[in-house]
Design an enzyme around this catalytic site. Structure first.
Site, PDB file in Angstrom:
ATOM      1  N   ARG A 123      -1.142  67.767  33.843  1.00 35.50           N
ATOM      2  CA  ARG A 123      -1.317  68.320  35.183  1.00 35.50           C
ATOM      3  C   ARG A 123      -1.357  69.843  35.127  1.00 35.50           C
ATOM      4  NH1 ARG A 123       2.649  71.074  35.597  1.00 35.50           N
ATOM      5  NH2 ARG A 123       1.881  71.869  37.580  1.00 35.50           N
TER       6      ARG A 123
ATOM      7  N   ARG B 212      -9.986  64.328  38.715  1.00 36.52           N
ATOM      8  CA  ARG B 212      -9.197  64.887  39.830  1.00 36.52           C
ATOM      9  C   ARG B 212     -10.128  65.825  40.596  1.00 36.52           C
ATOM     10  NH1 ARG B 212      -3.145  67.103  39.187  1.00 36.52           N
ATOM     11  NH2 ARG B 212      -2.839  66.434  41.339  1.00 36.52           N
TER      12      ARG B 212
ATOM     13  N   GLN C  59       7.476  68.721  40.756  1.00 39.20           N
ATOM     14  CA  GLN C  59       7.095  69.585  39.628  1.00 39.20           C
ATOM     15  C   GLN C  59       8.031  70.786  39.509  1.00 39.20           C
ATOM     16  OE1 GLN C  59       4.996  68.284  41.845  1.00 39.20           O
ATOM     17  NE2 GLN C  59       2.974  67.887  40.995  1.00 39.20           N
TER      18      GLN C  59
ATOM     19  N   ASP D 175      -5.216  75.944  42.742  1.00 42.06           N
ATOM     20  CA  ASP D 175      -6.113  74.936  42.158  1.00 42.06           C
ATOM     21  C   ASP D 175      -7.575  75.271  42.435  1.00 42.06           C
ATOM     22  OD1 ASP D 175      -3.410  73.449  42.456  1.00 42.06           O
ATOM     23  OD2 ASP D 175      -4.615  72.293  41.033  1.00 42.06           O
TER      24      ASP D 175
HETATM   25  C1  LIG Z   1      -1.230  77.119  36.703  1.00 45.70           C
HETATM   26  S1  LIG Z   1      -1.101  75.674  37.580  1.00 45.70           S
HETATM   27  C2  LIG Z   1      -1.757  76.002  39.199  1.00 45.70           C
HETATM   28  C3  LIG Z   1      -1.806  74.823  40.084  1.00 45.70           C
HETATM   29  O1  LIG Z   1      -2.493  73.797  39.444  1.00 45.70           O
HETATM   30  C4  LIG Z   1      -0.390  74.366  40.478  1.00 45.70           C
HETATM   31  O2  LIG Z   1       0.168  75.318  41.328  1.00 45.70           O
HETATM   32  C5  LIG Z   1      -0.475  73.043  41.177  1.00 45.70           C
HETATM   33  O3  LIG Z   1      -0.634  72.955  42.370  1.00 45.70           O
HETATM   34  C6  LIG Z   1      -0.435  71.854  40.297  1.00 45.70           C
HETATM   35  O4  LIG Z   1      -0.544  70.642  40.980  1.00 45.70           O
HETATM   36  P1  LIG Z   1      -0.410  69.294  40.124  1.00 45.70           P
HETATM   37  O5  LIG Z   1      -0.673  68.219  41.136  1.00 45.70           O
HETATM   38  O6  LIG Z   1       0.942  69.268  39.557  1.00 45.70           O
HETATM   39  O7  LIG Z   1      -1.501  69.344  39.076  1.00 45.70           O
END
Ligand SMILES: CSC[C@@H](O)[C@@H](O)C(=O)COP(=O)(O)O
Length: 339
Positions: A49, A86, A187, A228
């Site tokens: 992730r 994703r 997370q 993202d």
């Molecule tokens: C450097 S990681 C940046 C983003 O991917 C992070 O803030 C995030 O929202 C991750 O979401 P996730 O669903 O855990 O992949």
């Protein structure tokens, strides 16, 4: 391919392995990601992730499959399956666009390997640049708040927002970090807390709903999050809960910074409304699961809405800290992210 190791990816014996981010921090399990099916499954389950890491893992696997003699047609098919794994983090699409160009070259096997390794090396460098640029914004003695996980686990380097925090801490600028647990998949509670502990950075873990009262008490000096996808007008998609923090920061007059590499920019995406937002399983909200097993607290027939990300409008962002430097709200209004 040469042996390679980041915090959460490894290439060993010409195969890809991933550190299971759902089992952390209680267990450190390295799992095989040797096939497209395996990697897509890991990505869906968030064992792999974080925006940059998803793109890098997909690129490395494609390169390794090329080296194993998978045909060009099958690699093209695999690339599209990985691209669809994703929808929100654009790093995946941006990295795979580069891999697609490599796939079209006459010596596609070497071109894919070289490109995947370049993407990993670049990401490491991008993180260092972001960390340097961002820490210049951190005031001495700061109490910072962060959401989700943006550290070494989510990238090939020191991370994005967490990389800034770590660099600023090395410079003696950070007093402590408030870590949002980041419901529903935790997370923050699982991964950011673990990474900060490993880095010996003082932190306190909070539930997401505690952030407002901390801001009201005056114990949050700045908020640092990752992204993202950054749209051309500066709107930012990031982990669900990011928007609430931005609204709260605006009300309390607290700077709200987004740290991300240029691979998170989507100049073709006009604004946040056009960013696809992933919807996830009800079970993530009706309970929790991990290395300890699973617990459900909601009724079996509970109706759930579970968007994985939200969009923070550009107007609430104090600065976009990219590998190229800090972008100001004025520059965004003048169209610096426009195609
Ligand atoms: C450097 S990681 C940046 C983003 O991917 C992070 O803030 C995030 O929202 C991750 O979401 P996730 O669903 O855990 O992949």
């Amino acid at each position: 391919m040469q042996t390679l190791r980041t915090t959460s990816l490894e290439v060993r014996d010409n195969q890809l392995w991933i550190l299971d981010q759902q089992a952390l921090p209680q267990q450190q399990n390295w799992l095989p990601a040797h096939t497209v099916t395996q990697l897509v499954d890991h990505i869906h389950a968030l064992r792999v992730r974080g925006a940059p890491l998803i793109g890098l893992s997909a690129s490395l696997l494609l390169a390794l499959l090329g080296e194993q003699g998978v045909t060009r047609a099958a690699l093209a098919e695999a690339l599209e399956v990985l691209r669809a794994s994703r929808p929100t983090a654009v790093n995946l699409m941006n990295n795979l666009d580069r891999m697609k160009i490599a796939l079209a070259e006459s010596d596609h096997v070497n071109a894919l390997s070289a490109e995947a390794l370049r993407l990993v090396a670049e990401d490491k460098q991008l993180c260092d640049n972001i960390a340097r640029a961002g820490s210049a914004l951190v005031k001495p003695g700061s109490q910072l708040l962060t959401h989700c996980n943006t550290g070494g686990l989510a990238t090939a380097g020191v991370g994005t927002a967490l990389g800034v925090i770590a660099h600023a801490h090395q410079q003696g600028l950070v007093k402590s970090v408030w870590v949002d647990e980041t419901r529903p998949l935790l997370q923050g509670g699982r991964l950011t807390a673990w990474e900060l502990g490993e880095l010996h950075i003082p932190y306190q873990l909070i539930t997401d709903s505690m952030a407002a009262s901390l801001m009201a008490r005056g114990v949050v000096d700045a908020i640092w999050v990752g992204a993202d996808r950054i749209a051309a007008n500066g709107d930012v998609a990031n982990k669900i809960g990011t928007y609430s923090l931005a609204v709260l920061a605006h009300y309390h007059g607290i700077p709200f910074y987004v740290a991300a590499p240029h691979t998170t920019l989507d100049r073709q995406c006009p604004n946040g409304d056009a960013i696809p937002i992933e919807q996830r399983a009800a079970s993530e909200v009706t309970g929790v699961s991990g290395s300890f097993g699973s617990v459900q607290w909601a009724p079996d027939n509970a109706v759930v809405f579970n968007p994985a990300f939200d969009v923070t409008p550009a107007a609430l962002i104090s600065g976009w800290v990219l590998d190229t430097g800090v972008v100001t709200p004025e520059q965004v209004q003048e169209g610096i992210f426009q195609p």
